[in-house]
Write an enzyme that holds these catalytic residues in place. Structure first.
Site, PDB file in Angstrom:
ATOM      1  N   ASN A  51      -2.144  -8.669   3.407  1.00  0.00           N
ATOM      2  CA  ASN A  51      -1.267  -7.312   2.213  1.00  0.00           C
ATOM      3  C   ASN A  51      -2.734  -6.452   1.668  1.00  0.00           C
ATOM      4  O   ASN A  51      -3.439  -7.336   1.616  1.00  0.00           O
ATOM      5  CB  ASN A  51      -0.690  -7.939   1.231  1.00  0.00           C
ATOM      6  CG  ASN A  51      -0.219  -6.915   0.415  1.00  0.00           C
ATOM      7  OD1 ASN A  51       0.567  -5.366   0.201  1.00  0.00           O
ATOM      8  ND2 ASN A  51      -0.776  -7.101  -0.925  1.00  0.00           N
ATOM      9  N   HIS A  76      -4.385  -4.613  -2.160  1.00  0.00           N
ATOM     10  CA  HIS A  76      -3.920  -4.910  -3.693  1.00  0.00           C
ATOM     11  C   HIS A  76      -4.355  -3.670  -3.973  1.00  0.00           C
ATOM     12  O   HIS A  76      -5.671  -4.013  -4.207  1.00  0.00           O
ATOM     13  CB  HIS A  76      -3.492  -6.270  -3.727  1.00  0.00           C
ATOM     14  CG  HIS A  76      -3.353  -6.383  -5.507  1.00  0.00           C
ATOM     15  ND1 HIS A  76      -1.756  -6.429  -5.549  1.00  0.00           N
ATOM     16  CD2 HIS A  76      -3.553  -6.838  -6.776  1.00  0.00           C
ATOM     17  CE1 HIS A  76      -1.762  -6.145  -6.856  1.00  0.00           C
ATOM     18  NE2 HIS A  76      -2.756  -6.018  -8.105  1.00  0.00           N
ATOM     19  N   ASN A  81      -2.595   4.648   3.422  1.00  0.00           N
ATOM     20  CA  ASN A  81      -2.894   4.047   3.763  1.00  0.00           C
ATOM     21  C   ASN A  81      -2.950   3.118   5.361  1.00  0.00           C
ATOM     22  O   ASN A  81      -2.840   3.268   6.024  1.00  0.00           O
ATOM     23  CB  ASN A  81      -3.473   2.515   3.144  1.00  0.00           C
ATOM     24  CG  ASN A  81      -3.523   2.254   1.993  1.00  0.00           C
ATOM     25  OD1 ASN A  81      -4.544   2.931   2.213  1.00  0.00           O
ATOM     26  ND2 ASN A  81      -3.946   1.659   1.195  1.00  0.00           N
TER      27      ASN A  81
END
Length: 191
Positions: free
Chosen positions: A101, A103, A14
Site C-alpha cells: 500500500n 500512504h 497512481n
C-alpha cells in the site's frame, strides 16, 4: 511475466501512472484493476489503457467473490493505490508479503482508520509539520501497520493549505511508487 493487480477506490492517478510505467516492460505487467466503486475514475482510466477491471461490494470483498476473481490473474504483487477499505485477512493470508500500500504521510504518523487523502494532509497542516511524505508498506490485518518498504519526505514549510501539501505528496507518489514496485519485484525472489 510478473503480474500486478491494482486495487483502487478513486480517481486512479497512481494506478494510471503504474500501468503506464509497466506498459512496455518485458517482465512485469499490470493485469487487472479491482475497485469497490463502480463510478471511480480509475475504472475508466484502466479501460482506456486496456486493463481488465472488476468492481465489487463490501460483501463480495469479504466473501469469496473477490478472491475467486483474483486468483486466475496469478498476482505476484497486489498494489493498493488509494484503496480505502481494510483488506480482508483471507486474501492477506493467501498472498503473504505480496500486498503493498502507499500512504500519503510518513508512518507511523497520521496512519490508521479514517486517515487517508485530504484528512491526512489537513492533519499534517493543523499540526504545523515542517515535512511530510509517502510511505510504501506491506499490508497486514491492521490499517497502516505493515512493514515499511520505502519512505520519502518533502519539506512543506512553504505550504499554507492541505491542497498544496497534497500536490507535493502526489509528486512523490508518482515519481517513486512505480520504481519501488519494480525494485520490489525484481529484487525479491519470492515474488
Amino acid at each position: 511475466m510478473k503480474n500486478i493487480v491494482i486495487f483502487a477506490s478513486g480517481t486512479g492517478s497512481n494506478a494510471e501512472n503504474i500501468i503506464q510505467y509497466f506498459k512496455n516492460h518485458t517482465s512485469i505487467s499490470v493485469v487487472a484493476v479491482f475497485s469497490n466503486n463502480e463510478n471511480a475514475k480509475v475504472i475508466e482510466k484502466a479501460k482506456i489503457l486496456n486493463v481488465p477491471t472488476f468492481t465489487f461490494s463490501k460483501d463480495e470483498l469479504y466473501g469469496d467473490f473477490v478472491i475467486a476473481k483474483l486468483m486466475p490473474f496469478n498476482p505476484d504483487l497486489i498494489v493498493l493505490a488509494g484503496f480505502l477499505w481494510k483488506f480482508p485477512e483471507p486474501i492477506i493470508a493467501k498472498y503473504p508479503n505480496q500486498i503493498i500500500n502507499i500512504h500519503p504521510a510518513l508512518l507511523p504518523k497520521y496512519g490508521g482508520k479514517g486517515m487517508y487523502g485530504k484528512y491526512v494532509h489537513q492533519a499534517v497542516l493543523d499540526n504545523h509539520e515542517t515535512e511530510t511524505g509517502i510511505t510504501i508498506h506491506f499490508v497486514n490485518e491492521h490499517y497502516d501497520e505493515g512493514g515499511i518498504i520505502f519512505q520519502k519526505s518533502v519539506s512543506i514549510i512553504d505550504c499554507t493549505s492541505a491542497d498544496e501539501i497534497a500536490n507535493k505528496v502526489h509528486e512523490l507518489e508518482h515519481r517513486y511508487f512505480p520504481e519501488v514496485i519494480s525494485q520490489l519485484i525484481t529484487r525479491n525472489p519470492q515474488l
